[in-house]
Design a protein around this motif. Structure first.
Motif, PDB file in Angstrom:
ATOM      1  N   SER A 722       0.813  -1.189   0.016  1.00  0.00           N
ATOM      2  CA  SER A 722      -0.058  -0.122  -0.040  1.00  0.00           C
ATOM      3  C   SER A 722       0.828   1.393   0.186  1.00  0.00           C
ATOM      4  O   SER A 722       1.958   1.242   0.700  1.00  0.00           O
ATOM      5  CB  SER A 722      -0.998  -0.048   1.170  1.00  0.00           C
ATOM      6  N   GLN A 723       0.426   2.348  -0.739  1.00  0.00           N
ATOM      7  CA  GLN A 723       1.061   3.357  -0.942  1.00  0.00           C
ATOM      8  C   GLN A 723       0.777   4.649  -0.151  1.00  0.00           C
ATOM      9  O   GLN A 723       1.307   5.695  -0.234  1.00  0.00           O
ATOM     10  CB  GLN A 723       1.208   3.737  -2.490  1.00  0.00           C
ATOM     11  N   SER A 724      -0.450   4.699   0.390  1.00  0.00           N
ATOM     12  CA  SER A 724      -0.909   5.651   1.178  1.00  0.00           C
ATOM     13  C   SER A 724      -1.504   5.071   2.327  1.00  0.00           C
ATOM     14  O   SER A 724      -2.354   4.200   2.299  1.00  0.00           O
ATOM     15  CB  SER A 724      -1.777   6.432   0.334  1.00  0.00           C
ATOM     16  N   PHE A 725      -1.605   5.700   3.439  1.00  0.00           N
ATOM     17  CA  PHE A 725      -1.992   5.160   4.807  1.00  0.00           C
ATOM     18  C   PHE A 725      -2.483   6.318   5.729  1.00  0.00           C
ATOM     19  O   PHE A 725      -1.841   7.398   5.691  1.00  0.00           O
ATOM     20  CB  PHE A 725      -1.566   4.142   5.401  1.00  0.00           C
ATOM     21  N   LEU A 726      -3.327   6.061   6.680  1.00  0.00           N
ATOM     22  CA  LEU A 726      -3.705   6.887   7.759  1.00  0.00           C
ATOM     23  C   LEU A 726      -3.428   6.233   9.257  1.00  0.00           C
ATOM     24  O   LEU A 726      -3.621   5.157   9.359  1.00  0.00           O
ATOM     25  CB  LEU A 726      -5.254   7.514   7.590  1.00  0.00           C
ATOM     26  N   LEU A 727      -2.815   7.187  10.138  1.00  0.00           N
ATOM     27  CA  LEU A 727      -2.792   6.682  11.316  1.00  0.00           C
ATOM     28  C   LEU A 727      -3.407   7.515  12.449  1.00  0.00           C
ATOM     29  O   LEU A 727      -3.089   8.821  12.335  1.00  0.00           O
ATOM     30  CB  LEU A 727      -1.059   6.796  11.678  1.00  0.00           C
ATOM     31  N   LEU A 728      -4.274   6.885  13.390  1.00  0.00           N
ATOM     32  CA  LEU A 728      -4.889   7.431  14.532  1.00  0.00           C
ATOM     33  C   LEU A 728      -4.519   6.935  15.756  1.00  0.00           C
ATOM     34  O   LEU A 728      -5.178   5.871  16.101  1.00  0.00           O
ATOM     35  CB  LEU A 728      -6.227   7.649  14.134  1.00  0.00           C
ATOM     36  N   PRO A 729      -3.542   7.342  16.242  1.00  0.00           N
ATOM     37  CA  PRO A 729      -3.168   6.805  17.875  1.00  0.00           C
ATOM     38  C   PRO A 729      -4.315   6.842  18.776  1.00  0.00           C
ATOM     39  O   PRO A 729      -4.941   7.988  18.654  1.00  0.00           O
ATOM     40  CB  PRO A 729      -1.894   7.677  17.952  1.00  0.00           C
ATOM     41  N   ILE A 730      -4.305   5.921  19.566  1.00  0.00           N
ATOM     42  CA  ILE A 730      -5.160   5.969  20.841  1.00  0.00           C
ATOM     43  C   ILE A 730      -4.433   6.287  21.979  1.00  0.00           C
ATOM     44  O   ILE A 730      -3.579   5.422  22.537  1.00  0.00           O
ATOM     45  CB  ILE A 730      -5.871   4.565  21.018  1.00  0.00           C
ATOM     46  N   MET A 731      -4.479   7.562  22.510  1.00  0.00           N
ATOM     47  CA  MET A 731      -3.780   8.047  23.379  1.00  0.00           C
ATOM     48  C   MET A 731      -4.539   8.131  25.102  1.00  0.00           C
ATOM     49  O   MET A 731      -5.702   8.750  24.837  1.00  0.00           O
ATOM     50  CB  MET A 731      -3.213   9.585  23.309  1.00  0.00           C
ATOM     51  N   VAL A 732      -3.980   7.600  25.742  1.00  0.00           N
ATOM     52  CA  VAL A 732      -4.714   7.560  27.286  1.00  0.00           C
ATOM     53  C   VAL A 732      -3.737   8.179  28.404  1.00  0.00           C
ATOM     54  O   VAL A 732      -2.833   7.396  28.494  1.00  0.00           O
ATOM     55  CB  VAL A 732      -5.463   6.259  27.786  1.00  0.00           C
ATOM     56  N   ASN A 733      -3.859   9.141  29.165  1.00  0.00           N
ATOM     57  CA  ASN A 733      -2.924   9.888  29.830  1.00  0.00           C
ATOM     58  C   ASN A 733      -1.634  10.060  29.089  1.00  0.00           C
ATOM     59  O   ASN A 733      -0.551   9.569  29.829  1.00  0.00           O
ATOM     60  CB  ASN A 733      -2.724   8.875  30.947  1.00  0.00           C
TER      61      ASN A 733
END
Length: 775
Positions: A722-733
C-alpha cells in the motif's frame, strides 16, 4: 467440607462419582478459573501417574480440555484442567430426558474426532464415559480426564470396572483402540435410551456379525442407529469398528443416509458430476467459498466475531442487505438501530447472523439468474416455507427461528440446484411426476438420488454443521411420531412448513379445509398444531415475506405462485402495506432501496452517513453493558465500511513483548497482514513511532514522496504494498495504548475530507472513552 485443594480455591462441585470428583476452582497465582479433578480411588500415587500426565497434557484438540497441572492433596492425586463453561454429561443424563437419536449421534461423532486424535498420539485407553465429557455452553462436547486410567504394565487396566468397561479389559487383557469403541457404543445407547446398557440377547446386525442387544432399546432408536450401537458394543474386539474414524463415518452416514446399495454408486456419480459442473461455472466458486467460510468460522471455537464480520464485509451487497434485514420489525425485540455487522453479531448472536447471511447468499445467487421462471418460483417457495417454519417454531418448541428458516430453505436446495444446473434432467423429473411418480421416485430414476439427498450432499460440501443437515432431512415415511428433543422438533417443523406451503401453492381453494385437516391429523401425535394455527402462521408469514423480499430485491407481486398462495390463504391482495413498513423503518434512519430496472444494486450510502450512524451506535453501546473488544470492533468496522479503505487495522500495545501489535482488522489479505503488523516500542525515527510518541494523527498520501520515504520502516514495506495510509493513535494519559491504521493501495488515493477526518477522530475518541471506562 473442602475449601482448597493445593493452592486452588474451590468454588463449587460440578460432579461426583466413585472414581472422581470435579470442582470449579480458582487459581490465585494465575488469576483464572480452572477445573479440578480429584481422584480419591486411584490405585497409583502421583509419581506413578506423572508419565501418563505428561503425555495427556500434550494433547491439543478443540474437543479436549487442556490438562494444565497435577498434584497431591493429603495423599490423593488431582488433575488441573483449563476451565470450560458448561455441564458434565453425567449430570445432564441424571436430570434430563434422553437425547434425540440424531442429536446423540452428532455428539458421539464429535467426540470421536477427539478420540481419533488422542489414539493417533498413542493415548489409550481413554476410559470413555459420561463423567469424562463436559458439554460446553455452545453444546460442544469436551473430554476431560481421559487417558488417566491407572496403569500397571503393558497397559493393563487397574481402574474399577464400570458399565463402560470393555469385556476384554474386565478379563484383564491389554487395552486397545477397540476398548474405547466399546465404551462409546455404550454411551451412545445410554444417551438415546436414558437406560443403562445391559446385554440381553443375541441378534444378527446389518454388518453381518452377531451382536448383543442392549436392554430396553427405545422406540426412537431406529434400525440403522441400533446396528451402529450393536457393532460398537460387540463382545469380540475384532467385530467392532476398526477405529474411531470408521465409527465416526458410520454415524455421519446415518445422519445423511443413502437409501440402498444399488443407488449408492449412481448417487455418488451424480453428486460428483454436480459439484464439478458447479465449479466450472464462473460464479459458483465465490458462492461456495463464502458459504463454506461462514460455516467454517461458526464451527471453529477459536473464531472471533471479527472473523465472521470480515467474511460478510467482503461482500458489499450482502452487508447492505443483512443490515437492512436485522433492522426490520422482525428483530424489533432487540431494540435500537444496528449499523455494523459487529454489533449485529453481539446482539443477535454468532449462529443467527450465520444463518441469516447464508439464506441471503442463496437467495441472491439463485433468484438473480437468467433462468426459467419456474426456478424463481421454486426459490420464492423455499423462502416462504422457511418463513412459515419460523412462525411455527415457538409452538413447536424450536428455540431458533432463523435456524428453522435456513433448514427449510436449504431442504429444497437439491431441487433448486438441479433446476439451475440440471435443467433438462429436472424437466424429465417433472414429466415423470405428471405421469404419477412421486418426486422422490422420479428423481431417483433420473438422477440416482432424491432432490433432498442431493441438497444434503452439497450442504456437507459447504461445511454445514450436522445440526442444520439433520434439520434439512425430508421425512421418509407417512408415520409421524412424537419428537424426542428439540432437534427432532426442528426437523418436524421444517417438514410441516414445506408440506403446508406445497398444499397452498397448488391453489385448490375448494379442498382447503380438507387439506388442512389431513395435515393436522398427520402431525397431531408429534406437534400440537391446529388448523387455526396453520392458517395464522401462513398469514403472518405473508407479512414477513413482504418485508424480507424487499430487502433482497424480490418482487412478490409479480409471482404467480405467491398469487395462488395468497388466494388460497384468503389474505388481502397486498401482503403488507409497503408505506407503513417503510415509514417505521425510515423513523430509524433505514432506507429499503430497490434495485433499478436492470437489476443493479442501489448506490452505496455516502460515507458521512455511515460514519455518523456508527458514532451513534457506539454512543448507545457505551451507556449499556458492553465488552471493550466489541466497542473497538464496531469503531474499526465503521471506519472500514464508511471510508471504503483497502485495509483497516487496530494495533494494541503489548507491554509484555515491548511492541505495538495488530489485534484485528478488515480488508484485503487481512489474516496474513495481521501476523506481520507489529513493531517495537523503542523509539526509531519512523512515522509509526512519531504517531505513537507524539499522539499525532498522520495521513500519508504517497509514501514514495521524497520527504516521507526515508521514514517508512522496512517491516512495513515487507508486509504490504500500500502506497498511502492513515494513522490515528489511541492516547490515554499521554501514552499510546493503541492505534488505528487504514490504507489504500495506490498513491494519492487516500481521499479524506475535513469532515470525514473529523468523524474518524470522533470514532477514535470513543475508543479512548471505552478504554477509560474499563480501566
Amino acid at each position: 467440607m473442602l475449601s482448597k485443594i493445593g493452592r486452588f480455591e474451590l468454588l463449587r462441585k460440578l460432579d461426583e462419582s466413585k472414581q472422581n470428583t470435579v470442582y470449579l476452582a480458582r487459581d490465585p497465582h494465575m488469576e483464572r478459573e480452572v477445573l479440578i479433578k480429584l481422584l480419591p480411588n486411584s490405585d497409583l500415587p502421583l509419581d506413578d501417574l506423572l508419565p501418563q500426565v505428561r503425555i495427556v497434557s500434550k494433547l491439543q484438540h478443540k474437543n479436549i480440555a487442556t490438562l494444565l497441572d497435577a498434584g497431591e492433596h493429603e495423599g490423593t492425586p488431582y488433575l488441573v484442567y483449563a476451565s470450560v463453561n458448561g455441564t458434565m454429561l453425567s449430570q445432564q443424563l441424571k436430570s434430563s430426558q434422553p437425547l434425540a437419536a440424531t442429536q446423540a449421534a452428532q455428539m458421539i461423532a464429535e467426540v470421536l474426532k477427539a478420540v481419533s486424535y488422542a489414539h493417533a498420539q498413542g493415548v489409550l485407553p481413554l476410559d470413555m464415559q459420561a463423567e469424562h465429557i463436559m458439554i460446553a455452553e455452545d453444546q460442544t462436547p469436551m473430554l476431560i480426564g481421559i487417558g488417566m486410567a491407572g496403569f500397571k504394565t503393558k497397559n493393563q487396566l487397574t481402574q474399577p470396572v464400570t458399565p463402560y468397561t470393555a469385556p476384554e479389559l474386565s478379563a484383564g487383557n491389554n487395552a486397545t483402540v477397540a476398548a474405547d469403541i466399546f465404551s462409546l457404543g455404550v454411551l451412545l445407547h445410554e444417551l438415546v435410551t436414558g437406560l443403562p446398557f445391559i446385554e440381553k440377547a443375541k441378534k444378527p446386525t446389518a454388518f453381518g456379525k452377531v451382536g448383543t442387544t442392549p436392554q430396553s432399546m427405545q422406540i426412537h432408536l431406529d434400525e440403522a442407529l441400533e446396528c451402529i450401537t450393536l457393532k460398537a458394543t460387540s463382545k469380540a474386539p475384532e467385530d467392532r469398528f476398526a477405529d474411531a474414524e470408521t465409527m465416526r463415518k458410520a454415524l455421519q452416514d446415518y445422519l445423511t443416509p443413502v437409501k440402498d446399495e444399488h443407488k449408492h454408486v449412481d448417487a455418488h456419480s451424480t453428486m460428483d458430476f454436480l459439484l464439478r459442473r458447479m465449479r466450472s461455472k464462473s460464479d459458483f466458486p465465490a458462492l461456495s467459498h463464502t458459504i463454506s467460510e461462514i460455516n467454517r468460522l461458526a464451527d471453529d471455537d477459536s473464531a472471533s466475531n471479527n472473523a465472521l464480520a470480515q467474511s460478510i464485509l467482503n461482500d458489499f451487497a450482502l452487508t447492505n442487505k443483512l443490515l437492512k434485514l436485522v433492522n426490520t420489525v422482525t428483530y424489533g425485540q432487540f431494540g435500537g438501530h444496528i449499523n455494523t455487522i459487529s454489533k449485529a453479531v453481539v446482539i443477535l448472536g454468532f449462529e443467527t447472523i450465520r444463518n441469516v447471511a447464508m439464506s441471503l447468499i442463496l437467495l441472491d445467487f439463485l433468484q438473480n439468474k437468467a433462468q426459467a421462471s419456474q426456478l424463481k418460483d421454486d426459490v420464492l417457495s423455499s423462502f416462504f416455507a422457511g418463513i412459515v417454519a419460523a412462525q411455527l417454531a415457538p409452538s413447536s418448541h424450536v428455540r431458533n427461528a432463523e435456524e428453522a428458516i435456513i433448514c427449510s430453505m436449504f431442504r429444497n436446495l437439491g431441487k433448486l440446484l438441479a433446476s439451475f444446473y440440471f435443467f433438462e434432467e429436472s424437466q424429465q423429473v417433472a414429466r415423470l411426476i405428471e405421469q404419477g411418480d412421486s418426486e422422490d421416485k422420479a428423481a431417483v430414476k433420473v438422477l440416482g438420488m432424491t432432490y433432498n439427498e442431493l441438497g444434503i450432499g452439497v450442504a456437507k460440501n459447504w461445511n454445514f454443521p450436522p445440526r442444520l443437515i439433520a434439520g434439512m432431512r425430508k421425512l421418509d415415511s407417512n408415520k409421524i411420531i412424537k419428537p424426542n428433543g428439540e432437534l427432532e422438533s426442528l426437523s418436524l417443523t421444517v417438514n410441516l412448513a414445506n408440506e403446508l406451503c406445497t398444499i397452498a401453492s397448488n391453489g385448490n381453494i375448494t379442498d382447503k379445509s380438507k387439506a388442512l385437516k389431513q395435515l393436522t391429523t398427520r402431525y397431531e401425535s408429534a406437534l400440537s398444531v391446529s388448523e387455526q394455527q396453520l392458517r395464522k402462521s401462513m398469514e403472518q408469514a405473508l407479512d414477513e415475506l413482504a418485508t424480507r423480499a424487499r430487502v433482497v430485491g424480490i418482487n412478490v407481486t409479480q409471482s404467480q405462485l405467491m398469487s395462488r398462495v395468497n388466494s388460497w390463504i384468503g389474505a388481502r391482495s397486498e401482503p403488507l402495506h409497503k408505506d407503513n413498513e417503510e415509514t417505521e423503518l425510515a423513523a430509524l434512519g433505514i432506507n429499503l432501496e430497490q434495485a433499478d430496472e436492470k437489476g443493479n444494486e442501489p448506490l452505496k450510502p455516502d460515507s458521512e452517513s455511515i460514519l455518523t450512524e456508527g458514532i451513534q451506535e457506539v454512543t448507545n453501546t457505551l451507556i449499556e453493558e458492553h465488552q471493550l473488544n466489541d466497542i473497538m470492533q464496531m469503531v474499526l468496522e465503521t471506519m472500514h465500511r464508511g471510508m471504503g479503505f483497502n485495509r483497516t487495522v487496530l494495533f494494541i500495545r503489548d507491554a509484555k513483548n515491548n511492541q505495538m501489535a495488530a489485534r484485528f482488522g478488515f480488508g484485503q489479505e487481512i489474516d496474513t497482514v495481521l501476523k506481520k503488523f507489529r513493531f517495537g516500542l523503542d523509539f526509531t525515527p519512523d512515522v509509526f513511532h512519531l504517531a505513537t510518541s507524539k499522539g499525532a494523527d498522520l495521513m500519508l498520501e504517497d509514501i514514495t514522496a521524497e520527504n516521507v520515504t526515508a521514514k517508512i520502516p522496512q517491516w512495513y514495506r515487507q508486509a504490504v504494498s500500500s502506497q498511502s495510509f492513515l494513522l490515528l493513535p489511541i492516547m490515554v494519559n499521554n501514552k499510546a495504548l493503541g492505534m488505528f491504521y487504514a490504507d489504500m493501495e495506490q498513491a494519492n488515493s487516500m481521499q479524506v475530507s475535513t469532515r470525514q477526518l473529523s468523524l474518524l477522530r470522533t470514532l477514535r475518541n470513543q475508543s479512548v472513552l471505552a478504554i477509560k471506562q474499563k480501566g
